[in-house]
Design a protein around this motif. Structure first.
Motif, short mmCIF file in Angstrom:
data_model
loop_
_atom_site.label_atom_id
_atom_site.label_comp_id
_atom_site.label_asym_id
_atom_site.label_seq_id
_atom_site.Cartn_x
_atom_site.Cartn_y
_atom_site.Cartn_z
N LYS A 71 0.84 -1.19 0.00
CA LYS A 71 0.00 0.00 0.00
C LYS A 71 0.88 1.25 0.00
O LYS A 71 1.86 1.32 0.74
CB LYS A 71 -0.93 -0.01 1.22
N GLU A 187 -9.33 1.36 3.29
CA GLU A 187 -8.42 0.83 2.27
C GLU A 187 -6.96 1.19 2.56
O GLU A 187 -6.05 0.60 1.98
CB GLU A 187 -8.82 1.35 0.88
N ARG A 188 -6.75 2.13 3.47
CA ARG A 188 -5.38 2.54 3.79
C ARG A 188 -4.83 1.88 5.06
O ARG A 188 -3.75 2.23 5.52
CB ARG A 188 -5.32 4.06 3.94
N ALA A 191 -1.00 1.21 5.66
CA ALA A 191 -0.19 2.04 4.77
C ALA A 191 0.70 2.99 5.58
O ALA A 191 0.32 3.42 6.68
CB ALA A 191 -1.08 2.84 3.85
#
Length: 215
Positions: A71, A187-188, A191
Protein backbone atom coordinates in the motif's frame (compact mmCIF):
# COMPACT_ATOMS: atom_id res chain seq x y z
CA UNK A 1 17.58 -3.26 12.74
CA UNK A 2 19.94 -4.15 9.89
CA UNK A 3 22.46 -1.55 8.69
CA UNK A 4 21.43 0.76 5.88
CA UNK A 5 22.29 -0.39 2.35
CA UNK A 6 25.44 0.97 0.73
CA UNK A 7 25.26 4.47 -0.73
CA UNK A 8 25.43 2.99 -4.23
CA UNK A 9 22.44 0.75 -3.46
CA UNK A 10 20.55 3.68 -1.94
CA UNK A 11 21.20 5.73 -5.08
CA UNK A 12 19.78 2.95 -7.25
CA UNK A 13 16.73 2.72 -5.02
CA UNK A 14 16.06 6.45 -5.41
CA UNK A 15 16.56 6.20 -9.17
CA UNK A 16 14.15 3.25 -9.33
CA UNK A 17 11.56 5.38 -7.54
CA UNK A 18 12.16 8.39 -9.77
CA UNK A 19 13.33 10.64 -6.94
CA UNK A 20 16.13 12.02 -9.10
CA UNK A 21 13.55 13.26 -11.60
CA UNK A 22 11.53 14.91 -8.83
CA UNK A 23 14.74 16.65 -7.73
CA UNK A 24 15.70 17.75 -11.23
CA UNK A 25 18.82 15.58 -11.22
CA UNK A 26 20.06 12.97 -13.64
CA UNK A 27 20.61 9.38 -12.63
CA UNK A 28 24.28 9.88 -13.42
CA UNK A 29 24.53 12.80 -10.99
CA UNK A 30 22.97 10.76 -8.21
CA UNK A 31 25.25 7.80 -8.90
CA UNK A 32 28.32 10.04 -9.05
CA UNK A 33 27.52 11.57 -5.66
CA UNK A 34 27.03 8.15 -4.10
CA UNK A 35 30.26 6.89 -5.62
CA UNK A 36 32.24 9.88 -4.40
CA UNK A 37 30.69 9.89 -0.92
CA UNK A 38 31.20 6.14 -0.59
CA UNK A 39 34.80 6.10 -1.81
CA UNK A 40 37.63 4.79 0.42
CA UNK A 41 38.68 8.39 1.05
CA UNK A 42 35.29 8.88 2.75
CA UNK A 43 35.37 5.77 4.90
CA UNK A 44 33.16 7.45 7.51
CA UNK A 45 30.21 7.25 5.12
CA UNK A 46 29.43 3.64 6.08
CA UNK A 47 25.93 3.43 7.52
CA UNK A 48 24.95 6.92 6.32
CA UNK A 49 21.60 7.77 4.75
CA UNK A 50 21.60 9.41 1.31
CA UNK A 51 19.14 12.31 1.29
CA UNK A 52 17.87 14.78 -1.27
CA UNK A 53 17.37 18.31 0.04
CA UNK A 54 13.66 18.99 0.69
CA UNK A 55 13.84 22.07 -1.52
CA UNK A 56 14.43 19.61 -4.38
CA UNK A 57 12.24 16.72 -3.24
CA UNK A 58 9.46 17.84 -0.87
CA UNK A 59 7.60 15.55 1.48
CA UNK A 60 4.40 15.73 -0.57
CA UNK A 61 6.21 14.17 -3.53
CA UNK A 62 8.09 11.56 -1.50
CA UNK A 63 5.31 10.27 0.75
CA UNK A 64 3.38 8.47 -2.04
CA UNK A 65 6.54 6.49 -2.86
CA UNK A 66 6.48 4.78 0.53
CA UNK A 67 5.16 1.22 0.57
CA UNK A 68 3.98 -1.17 3.28
CA UNK A 69 1.92 -4.28 2.65
CA UNK A 70 1.81 -3.17 -1.02
CA UNK A 71 0.00 0.00 0.00
CA UNK A 72 1.36 3.45 -0.92
CA UNK A 73 2.15 6.08 1.62
CA UNK A 74 0.07 9.22 2.00
CA UNK A 75 -0.14 12.56 3.77
CA UNK A 76 -3.14 13.10 6.05
CA UNK A 77 -5.85 15.29 4.57
CA UNK A 78 -5.57 17.92 7.30
CA UNK A 79 -1.93 18.61 6.45
CA UNK A 80 -2.19 20.23 2.99
CA UNK A 81 0.63 22.56 4.03
CA UNK A 82 3.08 19.71 4.65
CA UNK A 83 5.76 21.27 2.44
CA UNK A 84 5.67 24.47 4.47
CA UNK A 85 7.26 22.63 7.40
CA UNK A 86 10.90 23.65 7.03
CA UNK A 87 14.10 22.90 9.00
CA UNK A 88 13.71 24.12 12.58
CA UNK A 89 16.56 26.62 12.72
CA UNK A 90 15.64 27.81 16.20
CA UNK A 91 16.01 24.19 17.27
CA UNK A 92 19.53 24.01 15.86
CA UNK A 93 18.60 22.18 12.66
CA UNK A 94 20.64 23.17 9.62
CA UNK A 95 20.79 21.27 6.33
CA UNK A 96 23.79 21.34 3.99
CA UNK A 97 23.40 23.83 1.15
CA UNK A 98 23.51 21.12 -1.51
CA UNK A 99 20.97 19.06 -3.47
CA UNK A 100 22.39 15.80 -2.06
CA UNK A 101 23.86 15.12 1.35
CA UNK A 102 24.48 12.40 3.94
CA UNK A 103 22.69 11.87 7.24
CA UNK A 104 24.79 10.00 9.81
CA UNK A 105 23.76 7.76 12.68
CA UNK A 106 19.99 7.75 12.13
CA UNK A 107 18.04 6.50 15.11
CA UNK A 108 14.33 6.00 15.74
CA UNK A 109 14.46 7.21 19.32
CA UNK A 110 12.43 4.37 20.83
CA UNK A 111 13.85 5.26 24.25
CA UNK A 112 11.89 8.52 24.09
CA UNK A 113 8.52 6.95 23.38
CA UNK A 114 5.86 8.71 25.46
CA UNK A 115 7.88 11.93 25.54
CA UNK A 116 6.50 15.12 24.02
CA UNK A 117 8.46 16.91 21.28
CA UNK A 118 8.93 19.75 23.75
CA UNK A 119 10.67 17.33 26.13
CA UNK A 120 12.60 15.41 23.48
CA UNK A 121 14.32 18.28 21.68
CA UNK A 122 16.51 19.48 24.58
CA UNK A 123 17.38 15.87 25.45
CA UNK A 124 18.50 15.17 21.88
CA UNK A 125 20.50 18.39 21.81
CA UNK A 126 22.23 17.44 25.07
CA UNK A 127 23.20 14.11 23.48
CA UNK A 128 24.75 15.92 20.51
CA UNK A 129 22.01 14.70 18.19
CA UNK A 130 19.78 16.64 15.79
CA UNK A 131 16.14 15.75 15.10
CA UNK A 132 15.37 14.51 11.61
CA UNK A 133 13.43 16.71 9.24
CA UNK A 134 10.39 15.09 7.63
CA UNK A 135 12.00 14.46 4.23
CA UNK A 136 14.94 12.68 5.93
CA UNK A 137 12.53 10.44 7.80
CA UNK A 138 10.78 9.56 4.55
CA UNK A 139 14.11 8.83 2.85
CA UNK A 140 14.97 6.48 5.72
CA UNK A 141 11.72 4.51 5.35
CA UNK A 142 12.15 4.40 1.57
CA UNK A 143 15.49 2.67 2.11
CA UNK A 144 14.48 0.65 5.18
CA UNK A 145 10.73 0.02 5.35
CA UNK A 146 11.30 -1.89 8.59
CA UNK A 147 12.10 1.43 10.27
CA UNK A 148 8.32 1.61 10.73
CA UNK A 149 6.88 -1.04 13.03
CA UNK A 150 3.54 -1.30 14.75
CA UNK A 151 3.79 0.67 18.00
CA UNK A 152 7.35 1.75 17.11
CA UNK A 153 7.20 4.67 14.72
CA UNK A 154 8.74 8.13 14.96
CA UNK A 155 8.33 11.87 14.86
CA UNK A 156 10.44 14.22 12.75
CA UNK A 157 10.49 17.34 14.89
CA UNK A 158 13.35 18.87 12.91
CA UNK A 159 10.59 20.26 10.65
CA UNK A 160 8.44 23.09 11.99
CA UNK A 161 5.96 25.51 10.45
CA UNK A 162 6.60 29.16 11.28
CA UNK A 163 3.48 31.33 11.31
CA UNK A 164 3.38 34.80 9.71
CA UNK A 165 3.80 36.46 13.13
CA UNK A 166 6.95 34.43 13.85
CA UNK A 167 5.55 31.86 16.29
CA UNK A 168 5.52 28.15 15.47
CA UNK A 169 2.53 26.00 14.58
CA UNK A 170 1.88 23.49 17.36
CA UNK A 171 1.70 20.62 14.88
CA UNK A 172 4.84 18.52 14.49
CA UNK A 173 5.30 15.96 11.67
CA UNK A 174 5.50 12.23 12.22
CA UNK A 175 5.58 9.03 10.18
CA UNK A 176 3.58 6.03 11.32
CA UNK A 177 1.28 3.25 10.15
CA UNK A 178 -2.37 3.92 9.42
CA UNK A 179 -5.05 1.94 11.22
CA UNK A 180 -7.49 2.70 8.40
CA UNK A 181 -9.79 4.64 10.68
CA UNK A 182 -11.52 7.98 10.23
CA UNK A 183 -10.58 10.03 7.20
CA UNK A 184 -7.69 7.70 6.34
CA UNK A 185 -10.19 5.20 4.95
CA UNK A 186 -10.30 1.44 5.51
CA UNK A 187 -8.42 0.83 2.27
CA UNK A 188 -5.38 2.54 3.79
CA UNK A 189 -5.03 0.27 6.80
CA UNK A 190 -1.34 -0.66 7.21
CA UNK A 191 -0.19 2.04 4.77
CA UNK A 192 2.71 4.35 5.74
CA UNK A 193 1.26 7.64 6.91
CA UNK A 194 2.69 11.16 7.18
CA UNK A 195 0.76 13.05 9.79
CA UNK A 196 1.24 15.31 12.77
CA UNK A 197 1.00 15.45 16.55
CA UNK A 198 0.91 18.37 18.96
CA UNK A 199 4.20 19.86 20.23
CA UNK A 200 3.22 19.30 23.86
CA UNK A 201 1.59 15.86 23.59
CA UNK A 202 3.02 12.42 24.35
CA UNK A 203 2.44 9.20 22.40
CA UNK A 204 3.53 5.78 23.63
CA UNK A 205 4.09 4.53 20.06
CA UNK A 206 6.18 7.41 18.72
CA UNK A 207 9.90 7.89 19.24
CA UNK A 208 11.95 10.76 17.81
CA UNK A 209 14.02 10.25 14.67
CA UNK A 210 17.44 11.88 14.97
CA UNK A 211 20.94 12.02 13.51
CA UNK A 212 24.48 12.53 14.76
CA UNK A 213 25.11 14.98 11.91
CA UNK A 214 24.70 15.91 8.26
CA UNK A 215 27.34 16.52 5.58
Amino acid sequence: MAPLPSLAAQAERLIELGVHEIAGLTAEELRAFAESAGSPENSGSAGALLAVHPDRAPASALAPLLRRADKPGFVVVDMPDVDDFTPYGDGGVELPDAPLYLVDGVDRGDRMANWSPEEALPALTKEGRSPLVLSEGIHWVLQQPEALERNRCFMTIGSRLRKPKGTYDARTPAIWISNGTGRDGKERRDAPKVGWCWWGNRHTWLGFGSTTGRR
